[in-house]
Design an enzyme around this catalytic site. Structure first.
Site, PDB file in Angstrom:
ATOM      1  N   CYS A   1     -21.111  -1.374 -14.182  1.00 36.80           N
ATOM      2  CA  CYS A   1     -22.424  -1.592 -13.443  1.00 36.80           C
ATOM      3  C   CYS A   1     -22.362  -2.445 -12.259  1.00 36.80           C
ATOM      4  CB  CYS A   1     -23.439  -2.582 -14.397  1.00 36.80           C
ATOM      5  SG  CYS A   1     -24.801  -2.829 -13.667  1.00 36.80           S
TER       6      CYS A   1
ATOM      7  N   ASP B   1     -22.336  13.153 -10.937  1.00 35.00           N
ATOM      8  CA  ASP B   1     -22.764  14.342 -10.436  1.00 35.00           C
ATOM      9  C   ASP B   1     -22.839  15.510 -11.112  1.00 35.00           C
ATOM     10  OD1 ASP B   1     -23.517  12.984  -8.091  1.00 35.00           O
ATOM     11  OD2 ASP B   1     -21.312  13.437  -6.990  1.00 35.00           O
TER      12      ASP B   1
ATOM     13  N   PRO C   1     -25.817   5.532 -20.693  1.00 34.36           N
ATOM     14  CA  PRO C   1     -26.795   4.435 -21.008  1.00 34.36           C
ATOM     15  C   PRO C   1     -27.288   4.038 -19.623  1.00 34.36           C
ATOM     16  CG  PRO C   1     -24.290   3.701 -20.775  1.00 34.36           C
ATOM     17  CD  PRO C   1     -24.339   5.320 -20.853  1.00 34.36           C
TER      18      PRO C   1
ATOM     19  N   LYS D   1     -16.801   2.033 -20.560  1.00 34.92           N
ATOM     20  CA  LYS D   1     -17.200   2.702 -19.419  1.00 34.92           C
ATOM     21  C   LYS D   1     -17.130   1.867 -18.199  1.00 34.92           C
ATOM     22  CE  LYS D   1     -21.081   5.405 -17.474  1.00 34.92           C
ATOM     23  NZ  LYS D   1     -21.426   4.914 -16.392  1.00 34.92           N
TER      24      LYS D   1
ATOM     25  N   ASN E   1     -17.984  11.131 -15.834  1.00 29.89           N
ATOM     26  CA  ASN E   1     -19.171  10.794 -15.132  1.00 29.89           C
ATOM     27  C   ASN E   1     -19.315  10.980 -13.640  1.00 29.89           C
ATOM     28  OD1 ASN E   1     -21.261   8.032 -15.062  1.00 29.89           O
ATOM     29  ND2 ASN E   1     -22.170   9.740 -15.911  1.00 29.89           N
TER      30      ASN E   1
ATOM     31  N   GLY F   1     -26.095  11.452 -16.856  1.00 31.01           N
ATOM     32  CA  GLY F   1     -26.991  10.588 -16.650  1.00 31.01           C
ATOM     33  C   GLY F   1     -28.109  10.969 -15.705  1.00 31.01           C
ATOM     34  N   ARG F   2     -28.222  11.049 -14.687  1.00 32.60           N
ATOM     35  CA  ARG F   2     -29.352  11.232 -13.940  1.00 32.60           C
ATOM     36  C   ARG F   2     -29.946  12.640 -14.229  1.00 32.60           C
ATOM     37  NH1 ARG F   2     -27.675  10.100  -7.910  1.00 32.60           N
ATOM     38  NH2 ARG F   2     -25.669  10.717  -8.487  1.00 32.60           N
TER      39      ARG F   2
END
Length: 324
Positions: free
Chosen positions: A111, A217, A24, A151, A215, A239-240
């Site tokens: 976050c 890299d 997300p 998360k 999660n 993610g990225r």
């Protein structure tokens, strides 16, 4: 509990691989980008952008936030991610997510945004384990049988996984996704994948039924397979790596023309669906990713950054492709 995770784990284990899910990301994995991803390379599970539980629990604010919980039936299984530091509001938000037909509810406890932390949410939860556990229990109660996941990170200012992760794992969660950095580290250092085996040992000591996802890299789907093989974790959250690459989960390497044509498609869909709700400038972070690492990319990117609508983006891009 209607826990789709265990069935998914069993199915993919028979196929000899882990579970690969989409991270997300605020103002990135919105309903439009997910529709594009679903078309070109669907993950095993989608996540929404994170949404404020405080906002969802407020009748007026809720109406403005529902766009962030919009999804297409083709996206199942899909998990709604919420954040907040007030258990009552978390309970109401989780209940709403269940009513909206989501397959699971995830709580963001990682976050690093300071505004989020001031609400005792996001990575601020790491500093308040009793509240974090109360929030998890409230989400489970509100979700009405849907699996609840979390998360988070390995710690706040330092590695606290021996204490922090035990607190989270002590609750009845289905999945724990661990971003393998501290809050202080942000993304400034390589993710600590060497810690994953110890995290799995902690899981086995506290709650063997919880699936552990890593999660941080992860470069591509091949890298995801390798990390599952090396560490033994149940799955990977990417993610990225999805930026500018809707084909990520399909493992396809697109041609330049394919990539730019999908960029146009993405832009048109954003304008059609989200322009009443979100600023067109949000698309510009995607242009930086789509338009990269090829001859003339910089010049094209500069022009795209100055555009204000989908028609301009299409014209500029098609003009470039004629010359390419």
């Amino acid at each position: 509990m209607k826990n789709f995770w265990q069935q998914l784990k069993a199915d993919l284990s028979r196929a000899g691989r882990g579970i690969f899910v989409l991270a997300p990301m605020a103002d990135v994995t919105d309903c439009v980008f997910r529709e594009i991803i679903n078309k070109y390379g669907k993950p095993d599970v989608f996540w929404t952008e994170f949404v404020s539980a405080d906002g969802l629990a407020h009748p007026v604010a809720r109406e403005k936030l529902l766009i962030d919980l919009r999804y297409d039936k083709a996206e199942h299984p899909i998990v709604a991610q919420i954040f907040g530091g007030k258990p009552d509001n978390i309970r109401e938000a989780a209940k709403l997510c269940a009513e909206l037909g989501f397959d699971g509810v995830d709580i963001n406890m990682g976050c690093p945004d300071k505004a989020i932390e001031k609400q005792c949410a996001g990575s601020g939860m790491i500093k308040n384990p009793p509240l974090a556990r109360e929030v998890i229990r409230a989400a489970i109660e509100g979700a009405g049988g849907l699996p609840v996941s979390v998360k988070t990170r390995i710690g706040y200012n330092k590695n606290e996984m021996e204490t922090w992760l035990r607190e989270v794992l002590s609750e009845d969660i289905a999945v724990l996704t661990v971003h393998l950095r501290t809050r202080k580290e942000m993304s400034d250092v390589p993710a600590h994948w060497d810690l994953m085996k110890r995290i799995l040992e902690i899981r086995d000591e506290v709650n063997k039924n919880v699936l552990i996802f890593g999660n941080g890299d992860v470069l591509d789907i091949n890298d995801a397979h390798q990390k599952v093989k090396e560490t033994g974790c149940d799955g990977i959250m990417l993610g990225r790596a999805i930026f500018g690459n809707p084909w990520l989960f399909a493992g396809k390497v697109p041609t330049l023309e394919e990539k730019l044509k999908v960029m146009i498609e993405h832009t048109k869909l954003f304008e059609k669906v989200l322009s009443p709700h979100k600023n067109f400038a949000i698309m510009k972070k995607h242009y930086k990713a789509y338009v990269n690492n090829f001859e003339g990319a910089k010049e094209l990117r500069v022009k795209l950054m100055e555009a204000d609508n989908a028609t301009e983006i299409e014209n500029i891009t098609n003009e470039f492709l004629k010359k390419f």
